[in-house]
Design an enzyme around this catalytic site. Structure first.
Site, PDB file in Angstrom:
ATOM      1  N   CYS A 132       0.864  -1.178   0.000  1.00 35.70           N
ATOM      2  CA  CYS A 132       0.000   0.000   0.000  1.00 35.70           C
ATOM      3  C   CYS A 132       0.898   1.224   0.000  1.00 35.70           C
ATOM      4  CB  CYS A 132      -0.913   0.006   1.229  1.00 35.70           C
ATOM      5  SG  CYS A 132      -2.272   1.189   1.063  1.00 35.70           S
ATOM      6  N   CYS A 140      -0.116   4.264   1.670  1.00 31.46           N
ATOM      7  CA  CYS A 140      -0.480   5.282   2.671  1.00 31.46           C
ATOM      8  C   CYS A 140       0.607   5.531   3.710  1.00 31.46           C
ATOM      9  CB  CYS A 140      -1.810   4.947   3.341  1.00 31.46           C
ATOM     10  SG  CYS A 140      -1.841   3.382   4.191  1.00 31.46           S
ATOM     11  N   CYS A 200      -3.846   6.143   0.003  1.00 28.31           N
ATOM     12  CA  CYS A 200      -3.313   4.849  -0.439  1.00 28.31           C
ATOM     13  C   CYS A 200      -2.900   4.839  -1.916  1.00 28.31           C
ATOM     14  CB  CYS A 200      -4.333   3.750  -0.160  1.00 28.31           C
ATOM     15  SG  CYS A 200      -4.780   3.662   1.586  1.00 28.31           S
ATOM     16  N   LYS A 251     -12.273  -5.029   2.243  1.00 25.80           N
ATOM     17  CA  LYS A 251     -11.737  -4.124   3.262  1.00 25.80           C
ATOM     18  C   LYS A 251     -12.664  -2.922   3.399  1.00 25.80           C
ATOM     19  CE  LYS A 251      -7.712  -1.288   4.346  1.00 25.80           C
ATOM     20  NZ  LYS A 251      -6.303  -0.997   4.022  1.00 25.80           N
ATOM     21  N   ARG A 303      -3.113   3.790  12.431  1.00 21.93           N
ATOM     22  CA  ARG A 303      -2.614   4.995  11.765  1.00 21.93           C
ATOM     23  C   ARG A 303      -1.614   5.729  12.648  1.00 21.93           C
ATOM     24  NH1 ARG A 303      -8.378   6.236   8.634  1.00 21.93           N
ATOM     25  NH2 ARG A 303      -8.324   4.246   7.497  1.00 21.93           N
ATOM     26  N   ARG A 352     -10.950   7.627   3.650  1.00 23.16           N
ATOM     27  CA  ARG A 352     -10.690   6.604   2.638  1.00 23.16           C
ATOM     28  C   ARG A 352     -11.982   6.022   2.034  1.00 23.16           C
ATOM     29  NH1 ARG A 352      -5.491   6.669   3.979  1.00 23.16           N
ATOM     30  NH2 ARG A 352      -4.608   5.701   5.834  1.00 23.16           N
ATOM     31  N   GLU A 385     -16.400  -7.931  -4.730  1.00 27.86           N
ATOM     32  CA  GLU A 385     -14.963  -7.688  -4.558  1.00 27.86           C
ATOM     33  C   GLU A 385     -14.186  -9.012  -4.547  1.00 27.86           C
ATOM     34  OE1 GLU A 385     -13.127  -5.041  -4.509  1.00 27.86           O
ATOM     35  OE2 GLU A 385     -14.376  -3.332  -3.980  1.00 27.86           O
ATOM     36  N   LYS A 420     -11.611  -7.664   6.328  1.00 29.91           N
ATOM     37  CA  LYS A 420     -11.028  -6.757   7.313  1.00 29.91           C
ATOM     38  C   LYS A 420     -11.954  -5.583   7.549  1.00 29.91           C
ATOM     39  CE  LYS A 420      -7.175  -3.671   7.639  1.00 29.91           C
ATOM     40  NZ  LYS A 420      -6.289  -2.872   6.886  1.00 29.91           N
ATOM     41  N   SER A 433      -6.268  -3.131  14.522  1.00 30.68           N
ATOM     42  CA  SER A 433      -5.693  -2.382  15.641  1.00 30.68           C
ATOM     43  C   SER A 433      -6.734  -1.921  16.664  1.00 30.68           C
ATOM     44  CB  SER A 433      -4.920  -1.183  15.099  1.00 30.68           C
ATOM     45  OG  SER A 433      -5.752  -0.355  14.304  1.00 30.68           O
ATOM     46  N   TYR A 447      -2.824  -8.956  16.385  1.00 32.38           N
ATOM     47  CA  TYR A 447      -1.779  -8.421  17.265  1.00 32.38           C
ATOM     48  C   TYR A 447      -1.667  -9.247  18.541  1.00 32.38           C
ATOM     49  CZ  TYR A 447      -2.232  -4.608  13.967  1.00 32.38           C
ATOM     50  OH  TYR A 447      -2.285  -3.880  12.797  1.00 32.38           O
TER      51      TYR A 447
HETATM   52  C1  PBG Z   1      -2.961   0.163   4.733  1.00 35.87           C
HETATM   53  C2  PBG Z   1      -3.495  -0.620   5.870  1.00 35.87           C
HETATM   54  C3  PBG Z   1      -4.267  -0.190   6.969  1.00 35.87           C
HETATM   55  C4  PBG Z   1      -4.407  -1.293   7.796  1.00 35.87           C
HETATM   56  C5  PBG Z   1      -3.765  -2.349   7.200  1.00 35.87           C
HETATM   57  N1  PBG Z   1      -3.219  -1.919   6.008  1.00 35.87           N
HETATM   58  C6  PBG Z   1      -4.770   1.148   7.314  1.00 35.87           C
HETATM   59  C7  PBG Z   1      -5.846   1.792   6.573  1.00 35.87           C
HETATM   60  O1  PBG Z   1      -6.361   1.300   5.569  1.00 35.87           O
HETATM   61  O2  PBG Z   1      -6.165   2.899   6.986  1.00 35.87           O
HETATM   62  C8  PBG Z   1      -5.119  -1.302   9.127  1.00 35.87           C
HETATM   63  C9  PBG Z   1      -4.711  -2.390  10.053  1.00 35.87           C
HETATM   64  C10 PBG Z   1      -5.128  -2.209  11.458  1.00 35.87           C
HETATM   65  O3  PBG Z   1      -5.926  -1.328  11.815  1.00 35.87           O
HETATM   66  O4  PBG Z   1      -4.657  -2.998  12.287  1.00 35.87           O
HETATM   67  N2  PBG Z   1      -3.884   0.704   3.874  1.00 35.87           N
END
Ligand code: PBG
Length: 328
Positions: free
Chosen positions: A121, A123, A131, A201, A211, A223, A239, A254, A280, A319
């Protein structure tokens, strides 16, 4: 089926042994993929405030960490990089000497059996935090240019493959990104590098702590023009189908915890391997509540991870991986 009192469902719940024998879902260390953040520098091990127990590492401290993870039986890692400099294109993403690339090479030479997955990615690498490439549309609005971004994602995936990544995981949510990456890999001699597509996603508030960890919040807007809308679940099928048609080897949903219905639907419609990302914010909520003494961390982490597996995930990016490997 006989009715009460002949039938008593509690009979089979009387002991831990019996419950374990009859368990229909069994988490194992083989289910786990551990995310890791790596940046330039030396001796860095800085804890991410909103993700207690998670760190930004430099390459050598990351190596110590992945060795320890491998020793406890975690089979795979997912790498994210934080570059020294960011620019409009995110050009450090495809620099063969950037932290992710260096770490990839070192893992593959020191712990070759560990499966290395890399997040593909822009970003983390762009100065605007989006991204892909940002352009001004005819109406004056700024947005990410889908097609111009594809080449950059292809270059990034190719750089990761050159440095030994086993699986590249595009997460930019650009249409056509899997096809662009497959083509870049195949035409440059990497037909065996697999693609784990972040096919499904959603634009999610639960990415907040990530972030901070990846220093990648968008500097303007959000986004939602490229990540999915959580009110439109049927797009998950479209998708998934699109990414499989483009050559994805593994699909991903996700976030995971708030999207068990989506995991279950994708599982039942597509035979492809399925990953789910417990993100996260989902991690941070459990950590924060546990710290306050409001719930038991181990029980909560085991329960949500088991639920993700029960919904149909074959691989779980979490995690909690190191803690789970210890508990299992
Ligand atoms: C990159 C990406 C993100 C996450 C994984 N790959 C952030 C986003 O899309 O803002 C998030 C993973 C997480 O929150 O643990 N685009």
């Amino acid at each position: 089926m006989a009715a009460f009192p002949t039938r008593r469902l509690r009979r089979l719940r009387v002991s831990e042994t019996l419950r374990q024998m009859l368990a229909q879902v069994r988490l194992s260390r083989w289910d786990l993929i551990a995310p890791l953040f790596v940046r330039d520098g030396q001796d860095i091990r800085s804890e991410i405030a909103s993700m207690p127990g998670q760190f930004q590492y430099s390459v050598e401290t990351a190596m110590e960490t992945v060795r320890r993870w491998s020793d406890v039986g975690i089979p795979a890692v997912l790498l994210f990089g934080i570059p020294k400099v960011k620019d409009a294109e995110g050009s450090q993403a495809w620099n063969d000497d950037a932290p992710v690339q260096r770490l990839c090479r070192q893992i593959k030479s020191a712990v070759p059996e560990l499966v290395v997955v890399t997040d593909v990615c822009l970003c983390e690498y762009t100065d605007h935090g989006h991204c892909g490439l940002v352009v001004k549309k005819q109406d004056g609005r700024k947005d990410v240019d889908n097609d111009a971004t594809l080449e950059l994602l292809g270059k990034t995936a190719l750089s990761h493959a050159r440095c030994g990544a086993d699986i590249v995981a595009p997460s930019a949510m650009m249409d056509g990104q899997v096809a662009a990456i497959r083509q870049a890999l195949d035409t440059n001699g990497f037909p065996d590098t697999a693609i784990m597509s972040y096919a499904v996603k959603f634009a999610s508030a639960f990415y907040g702590p990530f972030r901070d960890a990846a220093e990648s919040p968008p500097r303007f807007g959000n986004r939602k023009t490229y990540q999915m809308d959580f009110l439109s679940p049927r797009q998950a099928s479209m998708e998934s189908q699109a990414d499989l048609d483009e050559g994805a080897d593994i699909l991903m949903v996700k976030p995971a915890g708030a999207y068990l219905d989506i995991i279950s639907a994708v599982r039942s419609r597509f035979p492809a391997p399925l990953a789910a990302y417990h993100v996260s914010g989902e991690y941070a909520m459990i950590k924060a509540a546990a710290k306050e003494g409001w719930l038991d961390e181990k029980s909560a982490a085991m329960e949500i991870t088991s639920a993700i597996k029960r919904a149909g995930a074959d691989m779980i990016i979490t995690y909690f991986a190191e803690q789970l490997a210890g508990w299992l």
